[in-house]
Design a protein around this motif. Structure first.
Motif, PDB file in Angstrom:
ATOM      1  N   ASP A   1       5.420  38.926  -6.848  1.00  0.00           N
ATOM      2  CA  ASP A   1       4.145  38.989  -6.529  1.00  0.00           C
ATOM      3  C   ASP A   1       3.172  39.192  -7.871  1.00  0.00           C
ATOM      4  O   ASP A   1       1.826  38.945  -7.416  1.00  0.00           O
ATOM      5  CB  ASP A   1       4.192  40.654  -5.974  1.00  0.00           C
TER       6      ASP A   1
ATOM      7  N   HIS B   1       7.771  46.755  -3.561  1.00  0.00           N
ATOM      8  CA  HIS B   1       7.299  45.711  -4.270  1.00  0.00           C
ATOM      9  C   HIS B   1       5.737  45.997  -4.864  1.00  0.00           C
ATOM     10  O   HIS B   1       5.492  45.225  -5.757  1.00  0.00           O
ATOM     11  CB  HIS B   1       7.067  44.530  -3.028  1.00  0.00           C
ATOM     12  N   THR B   2       5.363  47.194  -4.739  1.00  0.00           N
ATOM     13  CA  THR B   2       4.229  47.665  -5.391  1.00  0.00           C
ATOM     14  C   THR B   2       4.298  48.496  -6.431  1.00  0.00           C
ATOM     15  O   THR B   2       3.829  48.463  -7.738  1.00  0.00           O
ATOM     16  CB  THR B   2       3.018  48.357  -4.482  1.00  0.00           C
TER      17      THR B   2
HETATM   18 FE    FE Z   1       2.737  44.114  -7.418  1.00  0.00          FE
END
Ligand code: FE
Ligand code: DGI
Ligand code: FE
Ligand code: FE
Length: 187
Positions: free
Chosen positions: A127, A109-110
């Motif tokens: 996100d 997710h990053t």
């Molecule tokens: Fe992110």
């Protein structure tokens, strides 16, 4: 696991502010999953637990990266990157989430990765655009998210790379791979 139980579990790991972000990511991920054809329940679960490891001490995360044979080059880059793969590991171990697709959505997710699944894209994007976010350029990514998931993720990654360049930060190679992969995909 029902939603309230899951939220109770993650709440204990987070600050109030980060918990509010988590609710925003979860709702946004479910909406995007419906829009772009990912599994809505998996998007919900990944959204709830995506930042599970955000407040683990760096020492603990570094130990896990070493012992669990995660990519060791993570240790040469910002500790901001660590909570994603460590989170995937800990939600499996501590919460008992075994769904590989959900765990991958948390794991990437990053940074994203080349060849992301729709579920991974939806969580990555959620996100970035959830309603409590307010960084420069987020409004344009929200617009793109209305009909083109690849263009939206590409714009989010591009913004992140430009932000890191401006701050003279290291850029993790997998972040660049995500950018290159999506740039090819949309062209
Ligand atoms: Fe992110
Ligand atoms: O955990 P969140 O704050 O909700 O969001 P996130 O998991 O996307 O983490 C964002 C942070 O990670 C942000 O400060 C930028 C940083 N980041 C993302 N990709 C890279 C990166 N930092 C470095 N140094 N290199 C990257 O490739
Ligand atoms: Fe995160
Ligand atoms: Fe987050």
């Amino acid at each position: 696991m029902n939603k309230n139980d899951a939220l109770e579990i993650v709440k204990r790991q987070l600050t109030e502010r980060r918990y509010i972000h988590t609710i925003g990511v979860t709702d946004t991920a479910m909406m995007l999953a419906e829009r772009f054809g990912a599994d809505i329940k998996k998007a919900e679960l990944a959204g709830i637990f995506h930042d599970y490891a955000k407040f683990r001490p760096n020492e603990e995360m570094a130990e896990i990266i070493k012992k669990e044979a995660m990519p060791q080059d993570l240790l040469d880059y910002s500790s901001e990157l660590w909570h994603a793969p460590v989170g995937a590991y800990l939600v499996k171990k501590e919460v008992g989430i075994n769904d590989g697709e959900v765990l991958d959505a948390i794991r990437f997710h990053t940074t994203g990765r080349a060849g992301m699944s729709t579920l991974e894209k939806v969580v990555f994007l959620a996100d970035y655009i959830e309603p409590n976010r307010s960084f420069p350029g987020v409004e344009y990514v929200r617009e793109l998210s209305k009909d083109n998931v690849n263009l939206a993720v590409l714009q989010a990654v591009s913004n992140t790379v430009q932000f890191l360049l401006k701050k003279n930060q290291l850029i993790y190679p997998q972040t660049i791979e995500t950018y290159n992969d999506l740039q090819r995909e949309v062209n």
